[in-house]
Design a protein around this motif. Structure first.
Motif, short mmCIF file in Angstrom:
data_model
loop_
_atom_site.label_atom_id
_atom_site.label_comp_id
_atom_site.label_asym_id
_atom_site.label_seq_id
_atom_site.Cartn_x
_atom_site.Cartn_y
_atom_site.Cartn_z
N ARG A 278 0.82 -1.22 0.00
CA ARG A 278 0.00 0.00 0.00
C ARG A 278 0.86 1.27 0.00
N GLU A 279 1.88 1.28 0.84
CA GLU A 279 2.70 2.48 0.97
C GLU A 279 3.44 2.78 -0.34
N THR A 280 4.02 1.72 -0.93
CA THR A 280 4.72 1.89 -2.21
C THR A 280 3.74 2.35 -3.29
N ALA A 281 2.55 1.77 -3.27
CA ALA A 281 1.54 2.14 -4.27
C ALA A 281 1.15 3.61 -4.13
N GLU A 282 1.03 4.10 -2.90
CA GLU A 282 0.70 5.51 -2.68
C GLU A 282 1.81 6.40 -3.27
N LYS B 10 -15.29 -9.57 -11.58
CA LYS B 10 -14.80 -9.66 -10.20
C LYS B 10 -13.60 -8.75 -9.98
N ILE B 11 -12.76 -8.64 -11.00
CA ILE B 11 -11.61 -7.72 -10.88
C ILE B 11 -12.12 -6.29 -10.67
N GLU B 12 -13.16 -5.94 -11.40
CA GLU B 12 -13.75 -4.60 -11.25
C GLU B 12 -14.22 -4.34 -9.82
N GLN B 13 -14.67 -5.41 -9.16
CA GLN B 13 -15.19 -5.25 -7.79
C GLN B 13 -14.07 -5.08 -6.78
N ALA B 14 -12.84 -5.31 -7.22
CA ALA B 14 -11.72 -5.26 -6.28
C ALA B 14 -11.01 -3.91 -6.26
N LEU B 15 -11.55 -2.93 -6.97
CA LEU B 15 -10.86 -1.64 -7.06
C LEU B 15 -10.87 -0.90 -5.72
N VAL B 16 -9.75 -0.24 -5.43
CA VAL B 16 -9.63 0.51 -4.18
C VAL B 16 -9.13 1.93 -4.46
N SER B 17 -9.39 2.82 -3.52
CA SER B 17 -8.99 4.22 -3.68
C SER B 17 -7.66 4.49 -2.99
N PRO B 18 -6.94 5.47 -3.50
CA PRO B 18 -5.74 5.91 -2.79
C PRO B 18 -6.15 6.73 -1.57
N SER B 19 -5.19 7.04 -0.71
CA SER B 19 -5.51 7.86 0.47
C SER B 19 -5.80 9.30 0.05
N GLN B 20 -6.58 9.98 0.88
CA GLN B 20 -6.86 11.39 0.61
C GLN B 20 -5.58 12.21 0.69
N GLU B 21 -4.66 11.75 1.54
CA GLU B 21 -3.38 12.45 1.69
C GLU B 21 -2.61 12.47 0.36
N SER B 22 -2.61 11.35 -0.34
CA SER B 22 -1.93 11.30 -1.65
C SER B 22 -2.56 12.28 -2.62
N ILE B 23 -3.88 12.30 -2.64
CA ILE B 23 -4.58 13.20 -3.57
C ILE B 23 -4.28 14.66 -3.21
N ASN B 24 -4.29 14.97 -1.92
CA ASN B 24 -3.99 16.34 -1.49
C ASN B 24 -2.59 16.77 -1.92
N LYS B 25 -1.63 15.84 -1.80
CA LYS B 25 -0.25 16.16 -2.20
C LYS B 25 -0.16 16.44 -3.70
N ILE B 26 -0.88 15.65 -4.47
CA ILE B 26 -0.86 15.84 -5.93
C ILE B 26 -1.45 17.21 -6.29
N LEU B 27 -2.58 17.53 -5.68
CA LEU B 27 -3.23 18.81 -5.99
C LEU B 27 -2.37 19.99 -5.54
N ALA B 28 -1.71 19.82 -4.39
CA ALA B 28 -0.82 20.88 -3.90
C ALA B 28 0.36 21.07 -4.84
#
Lengths: 194, 80
Positions: free
Chosen positions: A45-49, B55-73
């Motif tokens: 997870r950390e590497t992916a982030e 089933k693969i489609e059902q396994a999708l996950v989101s990144p952390s909000q922290e990662s998104i905030n860093k990208i936008l910053a």
């Protein structure tokens, strides 16, 4: 009245003109597919982030430079960048995942199945988690072809060129990925809720 | 496992995979569709591909909000 939905290409153009909100929309729209593709490949997870962030740093730099020329194919383009960064990551750490000599490598033989409570298995979150693990536990070269074909929308010819194998090998890897996934799903008796 | 589906000349699992991903040319598309419609084993194989990919489609996950905030910053920072 329903609001018109902007296409990826329109959002890219508006972002290049200085509208920062358009990047937020693009990330919201595609974050799951991009992040999952990276996570499935690196299994951490950390590497992916980190790689997810690095992917968008490259995306932003390319867009700001005006060097983006993938009209209408934003998501496949981002996923190709992410995939290249994953390969760079493994090379940098000199820990390229093992590529199995036999295409018919069976994941079942390498899996440690556990006796889990059947009721717990029915919980949606748990099911999602298990399916995620299934994908993560596929051999790297099988995961790679699934991700490049299904998520990045690359043709088998493009995948063959990008990974240095023949089209038949790429197709064979996809076939065994599907077989392995089916076996695992059947063995674990996964019943997914739509 | 044999790549060829039983009894059907030159028809392989690869045809089904290419068909699922819309990579067959017109003649192969017709042949594949005919096989799916005609032979239950082929239909079953194709359904299995469809269900596995779902089933693969059902396994999708989101990144952390922290990662998104860093990208936008980062984006705001480089836009000057």
């Amino acid at each position: 009245m329903q609001k018109p939905v902007l296409t990826d290409q329109q959002l890219v153009e508006l972002y290049q003109q200085g509208n920062e909100n358009c990047l937020t929309i693009l990330i919201e729209r595609h974050q799951k597919r991009i992040f999952s593709a990276i996570l499935f490949l690196v299994n951490d997870r950390e590497t992916a982030e980190d790689i997810f962030q690095d992917t968008f740093v490259k995306v932003i730099n390319t867009l700001k430079r005006g060097a983006y020329n993938e009209e209408g194919k934003f998501l496949p383009w981002v996923l190709r960048i992410g995939h290249n960064l994953v390969i760079d990551h493994f090379r940098r750490n000199q820990r390229m995942p093992l590529v199995h000599d036999k295409e018919d490598y069976s994941i079942i033989e390498s899996l440690k199945l556990t006796d889990e409570n059947a009721q717990d298995k029915m919980m949606r979150e748990q099911i999602y988690k298990e399916v995620r693990l299934l994908v993560e536990e596929l051999p790297f070269e099988q995961k790679e072809v699934v991700i490049l074909r299904h998520f990045a929308d690359m043709s088998f010819k493009e995948i063959a060129d990008a990974t240095g194998v023949s089209i038949n090998t790429a197709l064979g890897r996809m076939r065994y990925a599907l077989i392995n996934l089916r076996k695992i799903i059947e063995t674990k008796k996964l019943v997914l809720v739509s | 496992m044999n790549n060829y589906l039983p009894m059907y000349d030159n028809f392989t699992h690869n045809h089904l995979i290419l068909y699922y991903f819309n990579e067959t040319d017109l003649p192969d598309t017709v042949i594949t569709q005919q096989h799916i419609d005609t032979y239950p084993e082929v239909e079953e194989e194709y359904d299995a591909i469809v269900k596995t990919m779902e089933k693969i489609e059902q396994a999708l996950v989101s990144p952390s909000q922290e990662s998104i905030n860093k990208i936008l910053a980062y984006s705001k920072a480089v836009s000057g």
